[in-house]
Scaffold this active site. Structure first.
Site, PDB file in Angstrom:
ATOM      1  N   ASP A 166      37.177  33.777 103.696  1.00  0.00           N
ATOM      2  CA  ASP A 166      37.575  34.257 105.019  1.00  0.00           C
ATOM      3  C   ASP A 166      36.295  34.741 105.716  1.00  0.00           C
ATOM      4  O   ASP A 166      35.180  34.516 105.220  1.00  0.00           O
ATOM      5  CB  ASP A 166      38.676  35.337 104.929  1.00  0.00           C
ATOM      6  CG  ASP A 166      38.175  36.665 104.347  1.00  0.00           C
ATOM      7  OD1 ASP A 166      37.002  36.731 103.904  1.00  0.00           O
ATOM      8  OD2 ASP A 166      38.951  37.635 104.329  1.00  0.00           O
ATOM      9  N   HIS A 167      36.467  35.427 106.857  1.00  0.00           N
ATOM     10  CA  HIS A 167      35.296  35.880 107.629  1.00  0.00           C
ATOM     11  C   HIS A 167      34.412  36.824 106.815  1.00  0.00           C
ATOM     12  O   HIS A 167      33.187  36.757 106.902  1.00  0.00           O
ATOM     13  CB  HIS A 167      35.754  36.575 108.919  1.00  0.00           C
ATOM     14  CG  HIS A 167      36.726  37.691 108.674  1.00  0.00           C
ATOM     15  ND1 HIS A 167      38.030  37.459 108.291  1.00  0.00           N
ATOM     16  CD2 HIS A 167      36.586  39.034 108.728  1.00  0.00           C
ATOM     17  CE1 HIS A 167      38.646  38.619 108.137  1.00  0.00           C
ATOM     18  NE2 HIS A 167      37.783  39.593 108.387  1.00  0.00           N
ATOM     19  N   GLY A 180      42.551  39.835  97.700  1.00  0.00           N
ATOM     20  CA  GLY A 180      43.575  39.093  98.453  1.00  0.00           C
ATOM     21  C   GLY A 180      43.588  37.628  98.077  1.00  0.00           C
ATOM     22  O   GLY A 180      44.661  37.029  97.874  1.00  0.00           O
ATOM     23  N   THR A 198      36.950  41.750  99.180  1.00  0.00           N
ATOM     24  CA  THR A 198      37.100  42.334  97.831  1.00  0.00           C
ATOM     25  C   THR A 198      37.324  41.284  96.752  1.00  0.00           C
ATOM     26  O   THR A 198      37.185  41.588  95.567  1.00  0.00           O
ATOM     27  CB  THR A 198      38.328  43.271  97.794  1.00  0.00           C
ATOM     28  OG1 THR A 198      39.481  42.498  98.164  1.00  0.00           O
ATOM     29  CG2 THR A 198      38.163  44.451  98.738  1.00  0.00           C
ATOM     30  N   GLY A 199      37.746  40.110  97.141  1.00  0.00           N
ATOM     31  CA  GLY A 199      38.164  39.084  96.184  1.00  0.00           C
ATOM     32  C   GLY A 199      39.628  39.250  95.779  1.00  0.00           C
ATOM     33  O   GLY A 199      40.220  38.347  95.179  1.00  0.00           O
ATOM     34  N   ARG A 254      48.655  30.183  74.987  1.00  0.00           N
ATOM     35  CA  ARG A 254      48.899  31.249  75.965  1.00  0.00           C
ATOM     36  C   ARG A 254      48.898  30.707  77.400  1.00  0.00           C
ATOM     37  O   ARG A 254      49.672  31.159  78.249  1.00  0.00           O
ATOM     38  CB  ARG A 254      47.849  32.356  75.774  1.00  0.00           C
ATOM     39  CG  ARG A 254      48.038  33.004  74.401  1.00  0.00           C
ATOM     40  CD  ARG A 254      46.832  33.718  73.868  1.00  0.00           C
ATOM     41  NE  ARG A 254      47.073  34.147  72.482  1.00  0.00           N
ATOM     42  CZ  ARG A 254      46.140  34.603  71.670  1.00  0.00           C
ATOM     43  NH1 ARG A 254      44.895  34.710  72.077  1.00  0.00           N
ATOM     44  NH2 ARG A 254      46.447  34.949  70.441  1.00  0.00           N
ATOM     45  N   ARG A 280      31.987  42.180  99.536  1.00  0.00           N
ATOM     46  CA  ARG A 280      31.682  43.579  99.857  1.00  0.00           C
ATOM     47  C   ARG A 280      31.568  44.417  98.588  1.00  0.00           C
ATOM     48  O   ARG A 280      31.390  45.638  98.658  1.00  0.00           O
ATOM     49  CB  ARG A 280      32.775  44.150 100.769  1.00  0.00           C
ATOM     50  CG  ARG A 280      32.830  43.480 102.127  1.00  0.00           C
ATOM     51  CD  ARG A 280      34.023  43.931 102.944  1.00  0.00           C
ATOM     52  NE  ARG A 280      34.021  43.310 104.269  1.00  0.00           N
ATOM     53  CZ  ARG A 280      35.078  43.260 105.073  1.00  0.00           C
ATOM     54  NH1 ARG A 280      36.234  43.776 104.695  1.00  0.00           N
ATOM     55  NH2 ARG A 280      34.993  42.676 106.249  1.00  0.00           N
ATOM     56  N   CYS A 307      36.288  36.559  99.516  1.00  0.00           N
ATOM     57  CA  CYS A 307      36.733  37.419 100.627  1.00  0.00           C
ATOM     58  C   CYS A 307      36.034  38.771 100.445  1.00  0.00           C
ATOM     59  O   CYS A 307      35.112  38.886  99.635  1.00  0.00           O
ATOM     60  CB  CYS A 307      38.254  37.517 100.707  1.00  0.00           C
ATOM     61  SG  CYS A 307      39.084  38.295  99.313  1.00  0.00           S
ATOM     62  N   HIS A 358      38.615  31.972  77.487  1.00  0.00           N
ATOM     63  CA  HIS A 358      39.954  32.314  76.989  1.00  0.00           C
ATOM     64  C   HIS A 358      41.081  31.970  77.961  1.00  0.00           C
ATOM     65  O   HIS A 358      42.194  31.695  77.520  1.00  0.00           O
ATOM     66  CB  HIS A 358      40.029  33.814  76.667  1.00  0.00           C
ATOM     67  CG  HIS A 358      39.311  34.189  75.409  1.00  0.00           C
ATOM     68  ND1 HIS A 358      39.470  35.393  74.775  1.00  0.00           N
ATOM     69  CD2 HIS A 358      38.407  33.497  74.657  1.00  0.00           C
ATOM     70  CE1 HIS A 358      38.711  35.448  73.690  1.00  0.00           C
ATOM     71  NE2 HIS A 358      38.037  34.304  73.605  1.00  0.00           N
ATOM     72  N   ASN A 359      40.795  32.023  79.246  1.00  0.00           N
ATOM     73  CA  ASN A 359      41.874  31.851  80.237  1.00  0.00           C
ATOM     74  C   ASN A 359      41.811  30.521  80.992  1.00  0.00           C
ATOM     75  O   ASN A 359      42.669  30.253  81.826  1.00  0.00           O
ATOM     76  CB  ASN A 359      41.863  32.996  81.268  1.00  0.00           C
ATOM     77  CG  ASN A 359      41.753  34.366  80.628  1.00  0.00           C
ATOM     78  OD1 ASN A 359      40.779  35.084  80.834  1.00  0.00           O
ATOM     79  ND2 ASN A 359      42.731  34.744  79.817  1.00  0.00           N
ATOM     80  N   ARG A 373      43.972  28.686  70.097  1.00  0.00           N
ATOM     81  CA  ARG A 373      45.080  29.627  70.312  1.00  0.00           C
ATOM     82  C   ARG A 373      45.235  29.992  71.793  1.00  0.00           C
ATOM     83  O   ARG A 373      46.325  30.361  72.240  1.00  0.00           O
ATOM     84  CB  ARG A 373      44.878  30.896  69.483  1.00  0.00           C
ATOM     85  CG  ARG A 373      43.720  31.775  69.926  1.00  0.00           C
ATOM     86  CD  ARG A 373      43.459  32.911  68.951  1.00  0.00           C
ATOM     87  NE  ARG A 373      42.434  33.831  69.425  1.00  0.00           N
ATOM     88  CZ  ARG A 373      41.119  33.599  69.382  1.00  0.00           C
ATOM     89  NH1 ARG A 373      40.656  32.453  68.901  1.00  0.00           N
ATOM     90  NH2 ARG A 373      40.261  34.504  69.818  1.00  0.00           N
ATOM     91  N   HIS A 374      44.157  29.846  72.541  1.00  0.00           N
ATOM     92  CA  HIS A 374      44.217  30.198  73.966  1.00  0.00           C
ATOM     93  C   HIS A 374      45.057  29.198  74.761  1.00  0.00           C
ATOM     94  O   HIS A 374      45.641  29.545  75.773  1.00  0.00           O
ATOM     95  CB  HIS A 374      42.809  30.308  74.546  1.00  0.00           C
ATOM     96  CG  HIS A 374      41.955  31.277  73.783  1.00  0.00           C
ATOM     97  ND1 HIS A 374      42.247  32.611  73.714  1.00  0.00           N
ATOM     98  CD2 HIS A 374      40.848  31.079  73.015  1.00  0.00           C
ATOM     99  CE1 HIS A 374      41.354  33.219  72.953  1.00  0.00           C
ATOM    100  NE2 HIS A 374      40.496  32.307  72.516  1.00  0.00           N
TER     101      HIS A 374
HETATM  102  C1  RB5 Z   1      39.147  41.373 105.445  1.00  0.00           C
HETATM  103  O1  RB5 Z   1      38.882  42.527 106.173  1.00  0.00           O
HETATM  104  C2  RB5 Z   1      39.579  41.733 104.025  1.00  0.00           C
HETATM  105  O2  RB5 Z   1      40.829  42.362 104.057  1.00  0.00           O
HETATM  106  C3  RB5 Z   1      39.610  40.497 103.167  1.00  0.00           C
HETATM  107  O3  RB5 Z   1      38.381  39.873 103.195  1.00  0.00           O
HETATM  108  C4  RB5 Z   1      39.892  40.709 101.691  1.00  0.00           C
HETATM  109  O4  RB5 Z   1      39.110  41.704 101.149  1.00  0.00           O
HETATM  110  C5  RB5 Z   1      41.316  40.802 101.332  1.00  0.00           C
HETATM  111  O5  RB5 Z   1      41.671  40.964 100.162  1.00  0.00           O
END
Ligand code: RB5
Length: 144
Positions: A9-10, A71, A68-69, A137, A110, A66, A99-100, A133-134
């Site tokens: 995303d942005h 969403g 935080t990663g 799962r 961020r 994104c 494993h996954n 074994r993985h």
């Molecule tokens: C965008 O502001 C922010 O919410 C998005 O990039 C992300 O972190 C969502 O999980």
């Protein structure tokens, strides 16, 4: 080199572009699903596009970025056959593959510095799934 899908995303746009440069330099063929500017946009849209391309066999793996990663990982894990791993260090990246059998790497622009993000990416790309074994799962997850 295998194709790698990229999406953001942005908030993740700038790091996605850095990752794209790195992958192209290493000889990967990159398929970028966007976004393509820093204008505010909706992360689930690009997540859905990238996941669909994996489901359609366009590439075996993808990277989503994104802020935080979180969403993008939430959204990606709703898609059948997608195992998205939100990683903040190399250990998580390695284990998510070994494993996954993660097929999508989620990164928080961020949260991570650029060097750490690229290091996580490198480990994730080079680590093979250990199966054994993985696999049992993973089969349980895929039966949901
Ligand atoms: C965008 O502001 C922010 O919410 C998005 O990039 C992300 O972190 C969502 O999980």
């Amino acid at each position: 080199m295998a194709n790698v899908l990229l999406g953001s995303d942005h908030a993740g746009f700038f790091l996605k572009e850095i990752i794209k440069q790195e992958l192209v330099q290493k000889g990967y063929e990159v398929i970028d699903v966007g976004c393509f500017t820093e204008t505010s946009c909706d992360y689930p849209v690009f997540t859905a596009d990238l996941c669909k391309q994996i489901q359609d066999g366009k590439a075996p793996k993808g990277v989503l970025v994104c802020g935080t990663g979180i969403g993008m990982s939430m959204a990606a894990n709703r898609a059948k056959g997608i195992r998205a791993a939100l990683c903040a260090n190399e250990y998580q990246a390695r284990m998510s593959r070994a494993h996954n059998d993660s097929n999508v790497l989620c990164l928080g622009s961020r949260v991570l510095g650029q060097d750490l993000a690229l290091s996580i990416l490198e480990v994730w790309l080079k680590t093979e799934f250990e199966a054994g074994r993985h696999m049992r799962r993973i089969d349980i997850i895929e039966s949901f």
